[in-house]
Scaffold this active site. Structure first.
Site, PDB file in Angstrom:
ATOM      1  NE  ARG A  10     -15.078  18.034  26.084  1.00  0.00           N
ATOM      2  CZ  ARG A  10     -15.213  16.723  25.838  1.00  0.00           C
ATOM      3  NH1 ARG A  10     -16.239  16.069  26.387  1.00  0.00           N
ATOM      4  NH2 ARG A  10     -14.383  16.088  25.053  1.00  0.00           N
TER       5      ARG A  10
ATOM      6  CG  ASP B 250     -11.760  11.605  24.701  1.00  0.00           C
ATOM      7  OD1 ASP B 250     -11.972  10.539  25.315  1.00  0.00           O
ATOM      8  OD2 ASP B 250     -12.673  12.399  24.394  1.00  0.00           O
TER       9      ASP B 250
END
Length: 544
Positions: free
Chosen positions: A170, A454
């Site tokens: 990602r 996160d």
């Protein structure tokens, strides 16, 4: 280092704890590819970011979201499909997420998951050394021998015999820059930087290993942003000499506008598409961000109470499966962020029951796989999807033709059930402060209150506090009364929660941290009159 014409670095090798990273990762060939992609596509990236801002202004002044009539033909054309699944991506029944540091990479690759979302974005703190080391670790992981790690306590980590999870990287979203690499005096796109380095250093090695260079694409808000990625893929593949269509990308549908153009996103990427993923925290953050001026119709209760079974979330989740399978693409479910505890079996059992319920719902809904944040959850997720899939690699044949979702269904936030509580306010503040402290210190995947958090958590946490202040929400207090959330009270809560953190971790650990910076940033993001588009942008500017 010999730099290509027009390329400049704002760091040198002595700024890094491992000075060899600079020469190893930022080779002349790599910088030439990054410079070419920047010069070719930066004007379009800037135009698309400007279009985001224009659309945001339209929403602020009463505009809406809907399926676009301009792309109706794409949605109604029954004949087009995405490319067949790429090698290693046929079976994605369980995926593990995590950053690309050595320990996390080894644990993810060894976990038994089918796929590892190798995160250079939300679960990563974008210190420049993290970005370079992540690329080196990804390359070292391919042959199964080069990647190893020893902790300070002597515990060693190394890759097992496998099979290993297939890395799907990602990169950063279109909005994030890489300020340490300038081309013609402009910082390059963080996403292009991350994409190009992985393609150049690991792409052919992954092909030789029977897989390929695969990506997860975050934060997109329109099919035109997907088209830009597709054009980047085409040019980059030609530049490095690999066949067109070798790169594959799964798109995270984690912004409110993207939910209204899922088919168009698949269409734009169709020769490179590997599917779509349904997120949660970023999606809820986007709901608040896009409709923050629209009153209580878009007011969310305590964020931990907003699950994928809320009507507007269920509509989005089921539409994603229907869209993907209609076009031959994988549908990947959301995150189980729970971290099992070896000390509290009762808490484990309760949390695991929720994880099972969530994964069973996804498997029944037609998803082809789902995410977990911890290796101990891989067997749990795999067992549930095994029971539905059996020997099949996926359930692309489950077309979900029973699903009929309207724009009104996706916008039905006001039907969400839940409460507004002081505990929810305090949790948002505490989690946000703790996460920002870790992020500023270089750690982007943080265990807080038994969950792996996160940057998406920090975004929804500060956004919800901002929304509650703006709407003067009345919450149930810890003593059973009620109180209106004001800027002044929220400021007091920030100080109180920061002091609680100090009490828990002790003065020494607190002073070694970056809590003062975290507090200043959180206050700015949650208490300002204006709503900042992304917390990570000003936070990144404060980093070296």
């Amino acid at each position: 280092m010999d730099l290509p014409a027009g390329v400049r670095l704002t760091v040198d090798r002595n700024d890094l704890s491992d000075p060899h990273l600079l020469e190893r990762v930022l080779t002349s060939e790599a910088l030439e590819l990054i410079a070419d992609l920047h010069r070719t596509f930066e004007p379009r990236r800037a135009e698309l970011l400007a279009a985001r801002r224009e659309r945001a202004q339209e929403l602020d002044t009463g505009g809406g979201l809907d399926f676009s009539p301009d792309t109706k033909e794409i949605r109604e054309d029954p004949d087009w499909r995405v490319a067949d699944p790429a090698p290693g991506l046929e079976d994605r029944r369980v995926e593990i997420t995590g950053p690309t540091d050595k320990k996390m990479a080894i644990n993810a690759l060894n976990s038994g998951a089918k796929v590892w979302l190798a995160d250079l974005e939300d679960a990563n703190s974008p210190l420049f050394e993290n970005m370079l080391a992540g690329q080196a670790n990804l390359r070292d992981s391919i042959d199964g021998k080069s990647l190893s790690f020893r902790q300070a306590d002597g515990k060693e980590y190394a890759l097992n015999e496998g099979p290993h999870a297939v890395p799907v990287v990602r990169p950063r979203g279109w909005h994030l820059p890489e300020k340490h690499v300038l081309v013609d005096d402009e910082p390059v796109s963080g996403g292009i930087f991350d994409f190009a380095l992985y393609l150049l250093h690991s792409g052919q090695a992954q092909i030789d290993a029977g897989r390929g260079p695969y990506y997860y694409l975050p934060k997109m808000e329109s099919h035109l942003e997907a088209r830009l990625w597709n054009d980047v893929f085409v040019r980059a593949q030609e530049a490095v000499g690999i066949p067109r269509g070798t790169v594959r990308a799964t798109v995270l549908i984690e912004t409110y506008p993207a939910a209204f153009c899922m088919e168009e996103i698949l269409y734009e990427l169709r020769e490179h598409s590997a599917g779509l993923n349904a997120g949660r925290w970023d999606y809820l953050f986007s709901v608040i961000k896009k409709f923050r001026t629209r009153g209580t119709d878009y007011l969310l209760p305590d964020r931990n109470q907003v699950t994928m079974t809320a009507p507007f979330m269920r509509a989005y989740a089921e539409l994603l499966v229907r869209t993907c399978h209609k076009r031959g693409a994988h549908a990947i479910g959301g995150m189980a962020a729970f971290i099992p505890s070896r000390r509290d079996q009762e808490a484990n059992e309760k949390a695991l029951a929720k994880v099972r319920e969530d994964k069973e719902r996804e498997a029944r809904a037609g998803y082809d796989g789902s995410w977990v944040a911890h290796p101990d959850l891989v067997p749990v997720c795999r067992e549930i999807f095994d029971s539905v899939l059996g020997d099949k690699p996926n359930q692309l044949d489950n077309l979900r033709e029973d699903v009929h979702v309207t724009a009104a269904d996706l916008l039905d936030v006001k039907s969400t059930e839940g409460d507004w509580t002081e505990a929810g306010l305090r949790n948002n503040v505490s989690v946000g402060l703790q996460y920002l402290n870790a992020w500023l210190g270089g750690n982007g995947a943080v265990a807080i209150y038994g969950l792996m958090e996160d940057a998406a958590t920090a975004e929804i946490s500060r956004a919800q506090v901002w929304q509650w202040i703006a709407l003067g929400v009345e919450v149930t207090t810890e003593d059973g009364g009620t109180r209106t959330v004001t800027r002044g009270w929220a400021d007091e809560v920030i100080d109180e929660e920061l002091e609680r953190i100090r009490e828990v971790i002790g003065d020494e650990a607190f002073e070694k941290g970056r809590y003062d910076e975290a507090k200043s940033l959180y206050r700015e993001m949650a208490l300002s009159d204006d709503f900042a588009e992304f917390l990570t942008l000003p936070a990144y500017e404060s980093m070296p």
